[in-house]
Enzyme design. Sequence first.
Site, PDB file in Angstrom:
ATOM      1  CG  HIS A 359      -2.171   0.961   1.100  1.00  0.00           C
ATOM      2  ND1 HIS A 359      -2.173   2.060   1.714  1.00  0.00           N
ATOM      3  CD2 HIS A 359      -3.147   0.782   0.176  1.00  0.00           C
ATOM      4  CE1 HIS A 359      -3.263   2.829   1.394  1.00  0.00           C
ATOM      5  NE2 HIS A 359      -4.074   2.031   0.593  1.00  0.00           N
ATOM      6  CB  CYS A 360       4.066   2.004   1.923  1.00  0.00           C
ATOM      7  SG  CYS A 360       3.644   1.726   3.454  1.00  0.00           S
TER       8      CYS A 360
END
Length: 368
Positions: A359-360
Amino acid sequence: MPPRKRPARLAESAPVPAGSDLGVMPAEWEPHEATWLAFPHNTRDWPGKFGAIPWVWAEIVRLLTPGERVNLLVNDAAHEAKARRVLDAAHVDRSQLDFRRFPTNRVWARDFGPIFVRQKKGRRASVAIAGFKFNAWAKYPDWQKDTKVAAKAAKALDVPLLPVEAAGRPVVLEGGAIDVNGKGTILTTEECLLDPKVQVRNAGWTRIDYETLFARALGAPHTIWLGHGIAGDDTHGHVDDLCRFVDEGTVVLCQETNAHDPNYRPLSENWERLQSARLADGRRLNVVPLPMPSPLFFKGYRVPASYANFYIGNQVVLVPTFNDPRDRQALGLLAELFPGREVVGVHAVDLVWGFGTLHCLSQQQPRP
């Protein structure tokens, strides 16, 4: 001694007329036009492990491109050529890939990449980019390239860039600090946004300031505040490592069962908070426990290994895995929560040494 000047609130100094919104940030599961990624290049983020990292990106692109386009940021022609060699070796369909020569300091596109909002004018809908500032989590000195990416994306896509300012100063906000359901509710943590001393994003800002910001800039008038993030988190409390929306009324929340683990108390406190949480429409929140992998260390550092850092694509949900017995449990649980998508594990033991995972490193671009 003169009275301390109170910091201006967005509602008092927003660059839009009073009472109007910049738009609504759609939920991640809503249809994407594309996903934004930045091809890795900063070896300092993975000391001793960088050799494996470009191949992780190739696997991510390979899994996403059957369902959507990918905008891949590269620094220059030489960097693009290297990316092409790696992607071709991994048999990536490059017909679904657009290279963007936007130089970056790092590759965490969730935090510096364009945060899209959807605007409606009558029956027509369009997208714009909320122009937040990025300052490397108020921790590192090199962010000057990253913070320009949103403006470059707006120009390349020919969509409006909507400056978000207070008292004439840009507002700092990272995409990993928030999670939305697209229906008026947003998740964040007090540790990340309200700590007055550590990694301060907007000095002097209060809970009300942020709630006003979320309502005006992201179309989310209802904020659910969690407490602390997880151990090893370099960002000081990003919510996308511990709690995520999976539909309009349901979140998964990481749960630690070992009472001796540093995550046990903060995650238990967050669980208690969510038991009484409500959505913007007044409904109770459905909270599903998500396991935590066993603690993962490298060179004496604990890294923020978490299954909550998954990314929701059009056809797939990409979930970080850690060679852990709980990998299978997390994948099975998320498969039940996303029945219309294939849930795929991506090996992240090397990746998380950069203090972030799937997600980062990704940012969604919604369809208009």
